[in-house]
Design a protein around this motif. Structure first.
Motif, PDB file in Angstrom:
ATOM      1  N   ASN A 184     -23.288  62.752  47.098  1.00 30.45           N
ATOM      2  CA  ASN A 184     -21.952  62.975  47.145  1.00 30.45           C
ATOM      3  C   ASN A 184     -20.730  61.959  47.538  1.00 30.45           C
ATOM      4  N   ARG A 185     -19.976  61.427  46.807  1.00 28.62           N
ATOM      5  CA  ARG A 185     -19.214  60.348  47.187  1.00 28.62           C
ATOM      6  C   ARG A 185     -17.792  60.769  47.569  1.00 28.62           C
ATOM      7  N   GLY A 186     -17.683  62.049  47.814  1.00 31.31           N
ATOM      8  CA  GLY A 186     -16.535  62.608  48.279  1.00 31.31           C
ATOM      9  C   GLY A 186     -15.847  63.315  47.063  1.00 31.31           C
ATOM     10  N   ASN A 187     -15.087  64.060  47.131  1.00 31.67           N
ATOM     11  CA  ASN A 187     -14.256  64.942  46.084  1.00 31.67           C
ATOM     12  C   ASN A 187     -13.501  64.087  45.296  1.00 31.67           C
ATOM     13  N   PHE A 188     -12.618  63.313  45.538  1.00 30.08           N
ATOM     14  CA  PHE A 188     -11.542  62.577  44.853  1.00 30.08           C
ATOM     15  C   PHE A 188     -12.753  61.439  43.861  1.00 30.08           C
ATOM     16  N   LYS A 189     -13.537  60.771  44.392  1.00 37.16           N
ATOM     17  CA  LYS A 189     -14.228  59.799  43.690  1.00 37.16           C
ATOM     18  C   LYS A 189     -15.191  60.522  42.503  1.00 37.16           C
ATOM     19  N   GLU A 190     -15.722  61.667  43.074  1.00 40.33           N
ATOM     20  CA  GLU A 190     -16.564  62.453  42.100  1.00 40.33           C
ATOM     21  C   GLU A 190     -15.672  62.993  40.880  1.00 40.33           C
ATOM     22  N   LEU A 191     -14.591  63.550  41.275  1.00 39.89           N
ATOM     23  CA  LEU A 191     -13.583  64.157  40.359  1.00 39.89           C
ATOM     24  C   LEU A 191     -12.979  63.082  39.471  1.00 39.89           C
ATOM     25  N   LEU A 192     -12.771  61.783  39.842  1.00 43.53           N
ATOM     26  CA  LEU A 192     -12.319  60.765  39.031  1.00 43.53           C
ATOM     27  C   LEU A 192     -13.326  60.236  38.215  1.00 43.53           C
ATOM     28  N   GLU A 193     -14.636  60.223  38.632  1.00 44.12           N
ATOM     29  CA  GLU A 193     -15.815  59.959  37.943  1.00 44.12           C
ATOM     30  C   GLU A 193     -15.991  60.962  36.609  1.00 44.12           C
ATOM     31  N   ALA A 194     -15.804  62.349  36.904  1.00 42.35           N
ATOM     32  CA  ALA A 194     -16.037  63.296  35.913  1.00 42.35           C
ATOM     33  C   ALA A 194     -14.658  63.126  35.029  1.00 42.35           C
ATOM     34  N   PHE A 195     -13.504  62.981  35.332  1.00 44.20           N
ATOM     35  CA  PHE A 195     -12.437  62.807  34.315  1.00 44.20           C
ATOM     36  C   PHE A 195     -12.728  61.566  33.589  1.00 44.20           C
ATOM     37  N   VAL A 196     -13.401  60.588  34.181  1.00 41.13           N
ATOM     38  CA  VAL A 196     -13.394  59.424  33.230  1.00 41.13           C
ATOM     39  C   VAL A 196     -14.594  59.956  32.101  1.00 41.13           C
ATOM     40  N   SER A 197     -15.486  60.300  32.434  1.00 45.10           N
ATOM     41  CA  SER A 197     -16.681  60.772  31.528  1.00 45.10           C
ATOM     42  C   SER A 197     -16.347  61.594  30.474  1.00 45.10           C
ATOM     43  N   ILE A 198     -15.191  62.229  30.480  1.00 47.88           N
ATOM     44  CA  ILE A 198     -14.826  63.203  29.494  1.00 47.88           C
ATOM     45  C   ILE A 198     -13.602  62.778  28.853  1.00 47.88           C
ATOM     46  N   SER A 199     -13.108  61.456  29.063  1.00 48.44           N
ATOM     47  CA  SER A 199     -12.220  60.948  28.534  1.00 48.44           C
ATOM     48  C   SER A 199     -12.457  60.436  27.149  1.00 48.44           C
ATOM     49  N   PRO A 200     -11.468  59.865  26.305  1.00 50.51           N
ATOM     50  CA  PRO A 200     -11.562  59.164  25.042  1.00 50.51           C
ATOM     51  C   PRO A 200     -12.522  58.052  25.018  1.00 50.51           C
ATOM     52  N   VAL A 201     -13.280  57.441  23.995  1.00 42.14           N
ATOM     53  CA  VAL A 201     -14.150  56.377  24.231  1.00 42.14           C
ATOM     54  C   VAL A 201     -13.634  55.388  24.775  1.00 42.14           C
ATOM     55  N   ASP A 202     -12.229  55.113  24.148  1.00 46.71           N
ATOM     56  CA  ASP A 202     -11.435  53.736  24.324  1.00 46.71           C
ATOM     57  C   ASP A 202     -11.164  53.699  25.727  1.00 46.71           C
ATOM     58  N   GLN A 204     -13.070  55.179  28.493  1.00 43.88           N
ATOM     59  CA  GLN A 204     -14.319  54.839  29.169  1.00 43.88           C
ATOM     60  C   GLN A 204     -14.391  53.437  29.184  1.00 43.88           C
ATOM     61  N   GLU A 205     -14.385  52.595  27.896  1.00 42.28           N
ATOM     62  CA  GLU A 205     -14.669  51.259  27.703  1.00 42.28           C
ATOM     63  C   GLU A 205     -13.684  50.441  28.239  1.00 42.28           C
ATOM     64  N   HIS A 206     -12.470  50.851  28.410  1.00 40.62           N
ATOM     65  CA  HIS A 206     -11.611  49.985  29.159  1.00 40.62           C
ATOM     66  C   HIS A 206     -11.679  50.088  30.765  1.00 40.62           C
ATOM     67  N   TYR A 207     -12.172  51.389  31.167  1.00 39.71           N
ATOM     68  CA  TYR A 207     -12.405  51.716  32.558  1.00 39.71           C
ATOM     69  C   TYR A 207     -13.588  50.622  32.944  1.00 39.71           C
ATOM     70  N   LYS A 208     -14.620  50.264  32.096  1.00 42.27           N
ATOM     71  CA  LYS A 208     -15.703  49.649  32.395  1.00 42.27           C
ATOM     72  C   LYS A 208     -15.293  48.043  32.564  1.00 42.27           C
ATOM     73  N   LYS A 209     -14.192  47.487  31.809  1.00 42.57           N
ATOM     74  CA  LYS A 209     -13.504  46.282  31.944  1.00 42.57           C
ATOM     75  C   LYS A 209     -12.849  46.073  33.295  1.00 42.57           C
ATOM     76  N   ILE A 210     -12.137  46.970  33.566  1.00 42.35           N
ATOM     77  CA  ILE A 210     -11.161  46.842  34.918  1.00 42.35           C
ATOM     78  C   ILE A 210     -11.765  47.244  36.060  1.00 42.35           C
ATOM     79  N   ALA A 211     -12.916  48.113  35.902  1.00 45.18           N
ATOM     80  CA  ALA A 211     -13.503  48.641  37.365  1.00 45.18           C
ATOM     81  C   ALA A 211     -13.763  47.716  38.550  1.00 45.18           C
TER      82      ALA A 211
END
Length: 720
Positions: A184-202, A204-211
């Motif tokens: 459990n990395r904390g509510n904010f980080k876990e929630l942000l990861e969840a939002f990214v996972s259900i986002s459109p594919v573009d 998700q791919e963009h997040y991998k580039k800028i992460a």
């Protein structure tokens, strides 16, 4: 005169696009600048030393390569001419000659170089279209840049949504272990990861580039997003306040978990949509100074942008920060600046709590109320203790009710009625071999208090006082628009309190307390125990009794001294038979600057009073009914807004929530971080936030504010 003409230096001082057409043609038709640079680079590999010299063959191997004689650096000709980006090859120059071959090949294969080389090729083929080629290259670059910005902004909505969710729900942002390997990395980080996972594919791919350069989940980013959200709220509220006709303020305080006195300021007004709103302006640390001067400076500093000298029509204060000793001075200082700001008691505050706080200046009373407030939690935190009490007292009153008590007056009344039964409860808990240590320790402490004559005397005294003020509070809550009745009840309570301030009443109370427990003759004087006679004991408690009865009436007088100015807030249905001339005169006296035409006001009110449709309406409903016709009932509508703006007219049917209660509840449950005020504002103003998200370009506004902060690692502002 310089011995060598350095074209690169000229181009760096004045861009190629600004050259004349003749100069452009001359440059494109001439040889590229190919000076031999002064390079003396040595490197040691194992035991051998290598010397790197400049090779003129680099110019022929890479046709786009040129050099600057004076800068002693290499540049790219197409990038110098076409590129709009400031890079090593277009502006700063390359001089890392230890890795020159690898760097040249890497640049030659880059997309930026290829785009510039294509534009340069077009220039050489058709010299008359130089400006068009440059413009096209710039257009393509801006298009690509803006597409990247759009992806960045779409991603930024995700951490903003995470902040809004956690802030509204009053949840912690951070975890104990935020490492990547943590479950459990904390509510904010876990929630942000969840939002990214259900986002459109573009996304998700963009997040991998800028992460790797901008993950968006650091504590700094969280705080900056919180600040930007609050700035959007503040700007909206500030504009709303500037547009309203008048407003009132409520100042309250609580102590946070760091034991700092936090003063909260709330502003109340009717907005242009005809809605009565309360906005939270923030918490302010008043631990260092609670004087009337310090509090006055705090209030005026918060209101300085809102034209408070002409718009402030009401003020109310509560809490230890504005005890009776400072209350009179504080409200008087504000009236010097804003004469229309009547001082009222806000009905969101329990009368007995206010009176209790006024007695906190008396040390014995402060200790007494600290003991009283500890009784409900004593039972609430242990079902076993509650069961013991239920078995003894529950036949008459279920002790589970204790866990819901919020009023010390009810606790005192219960103690007074169930005196012997409560002593039996504490004794049984102490004698029970299965009782835990905390239960035994606290029961012993309460039982000792029940044998302490001073505690008993104060129970009897405040039970008498609160019995009267509870009735007053009930009248103020239920009959707030009947000002004459409220004033009559206030004067009645003051008269009753003054009647109790005599020798005979004190002796009766003293004897009543003595009947409950024995009078201690031994008292501490510092570290020494002294034995007092009965007369000395009576004299000691007489001083305490009269001090209490001096303090409470003074607090009531101070809190309701402006009540006489509020005759115009009485229920309108009482005016259908006889026009309230006295109330109108009262209004003219205190609010002459607010109303421009009193004759029109009188005519409008007469029309309203004579209409059966409006006679039984309370001001809130009447204001809503007249909202569509506010241009016709201009002055009457303004009067209704004034009535609702003054906090004394606030009753349960007029507010679906108490802003003050929400602030106190949030303050008790939040962490002691610097972002306390901002998180509280997000939680308290969640209704306003929902409106802004629907009606405003809210996310764009937050992102724009975030983009203007320093050290942004991703582009968030579009190029034109």
């Amino acid at each position: 005169m310089f011995p060598v003409y350095d074209t690169v230096c000229v181009m760096l001082e004045k861009s190629f696009s600004q050259w004349s057409n003749d100069d452009k043609k001359d440059f494109l038709n001439s040889e590229k600048p190919s000076p031999i640079l002064n390079v003396n680079k040595t490197a040691k590999v194992k035991d051998k030393v290598y010397i790197r010299n400049f090779k003129k063959s680099w110019y022929s191997e890479f046709a786009w390569l040129c050099g600057s004689y004076y800068l002693n650096k290499l540049f790219c000709v197409p990038c110098l001419i076409v590129s709009v980006k400031a890079t090593v090859w277009s502006k700063y120059g390359f001089n890392d000659f230890g890795n020159v071959t690898r760097a040249l090949r890497k640049h030659e294969g880059s997309s930026d170089h290829m785009r510039c080389a294509l534009g340069f090729s077009k220039l050489k083929k058709n010299l008359t279209t130089i400006e068009d080629a440059l413009r096209e290259n710039s257009r393509l670059y801006i298009k690509q840049f803006n597409e990247n910005v759009q992806l960045n902004r779409r991603f930024m909505e995700l951490p903003i949504r995470a902040v809004l969710f956690l802030g509204k729900q009053e949840l912690a942002f951070r975890g104990h272990n935020e490492e990547t390997t943590s479950i459990n990395r904390g509510n904010f980080k876990e929630l942000l990861e969840a939002f990214v996972s259900i986002s459109p594919v573009d996304i998700q791919e963009h997040y991998k580039k800028i992460a790797s350069i901008f993950a968006g989940n650091s504590k700094t980013i969280q705080n900056e997003i919180i600040d930007c959200i609050v700035k959007c709220i503040d700007e909206y509220v500030e504009n709303e306040i500037k547009e309203c006709s008048f407003f009132s303020i409520q100042v309250d305080d609580s102590t946070d978990i760091a034991h700092k006195s936090q003063c909260s300021i709330i502003i109340r007004y009717v907005n242009l949509e005809g809605k009565l709103v309360e906005r939270f302006l923030g918490f302010h640390d008043v631990s260092c100074s609670r004087t009337s001067e310090a509090l006055f400076n705090l209030v005026t500093r918060c209101l300085q942008n809102f034209d408070y000298k002409t718009k402030l029509v009401g003020q109310c204060f509560d809490g230890a920060s504005v005890m009776s000793g400072q209350l009179n001075g504080l409200q008087a200082k504000i009236k010097e600046q804003a004469p229309q700001a009547v001082f009222v008691h806000c009905l969101a505050h329990r009368m007995n709590l206010v009176l209790q706080q006024s007695c906190n200046s008396i040390t014995k009373c402060r200790i007494f109320f600290a003991t009283i407030s500890g009784l409900p939690p004593f039972f609430h935190h242990s079902p076993k203790r509650t069961n013991v009490a239920d078995s003894i007292i529950g036949r008459r009153i279920p002790v589970s009710v204790i866990t819901r008590w919020t009023s010390n007056s009810k606790v005192i009344s219960f103690i007074n009625k169930e005196w012997d039964s409560l002593k039996q409860v504490f004794t049984e808990i102490i004698n029970d071999l299965t009782s835990d240590q905390a239960s035994v320790r606290q029961s012993d402490g309460f039982l000792n208090k029940f044998h302490d004559f001073e505690f008993v005397l104060l129970v009897v005294v405040f039970n008498e006082i609160f019995g009267m003020t509870d009735i007053l509070f009930d009248t103020l809550q239920k009959k707030s628009f009947d000002i004459n009745l409220c004033i009559k009840q206030i004067k009645s309570v003051q008269t009753q309190l003054n009647k109790k301030r005599n020798e005979e009443t004190f002796k009766n109370i003293f004897e009543l307390a003595a009947s409950k427990t024995s009078v201690q003759t031994e008292h501490r004087d510092g570290r020494t125990r002294v034995t007092l006679s009965r007369d000395q004991i009576i004299e000691r408690y007489r001083v305490l009794y009269f001090e209490i009865l001096d303090t409470i009436p003074l607090q009531i007088t101070t809190r309701f001294q402006d009540m006489e100015k509020l005759h115009f807030t009485s229920k309108f249905k009482t005016y259908s038979e006889k026009f309230p001339t006295e109330a109108l005169s009262n209004l003219k006296e205190f609010y002459s600057n607010t109303f421009t035409d009193f004759q029109r006001l009188k005519n409008e009110l007469q029309l309203i009073y004579s209409d059966d449709q409006y006679q039984n309406m309370e001001p809130r409903l009447l204001k809503e009914s007249l909202f569509e016709n506010r241009s016709i009932f201009k002055e009457a509508y303004k009067l209704l807004c004034l009535i609702l703006t003054i906090p004394s007219t606030s009753v349960s049917t007029e507010r679906s929530f108490s802003c003050l209660k929400r602030i106190k509840s949030y303050l008790r449950s939040t962490m002691s971080e610097d972002r306390l005020t901002n998180l509280a504002k997000i939680s308290i103003e969640k209704e306003l936030l929902n409106e802004l998200i629907v009606s405003q370009p809210f996310y764009d506004d937050v992102i724009n504010k975030f983009a203007n902060l320093k050290d942004r690692r991703i582009a968030l502002i579009y190029k034109q």
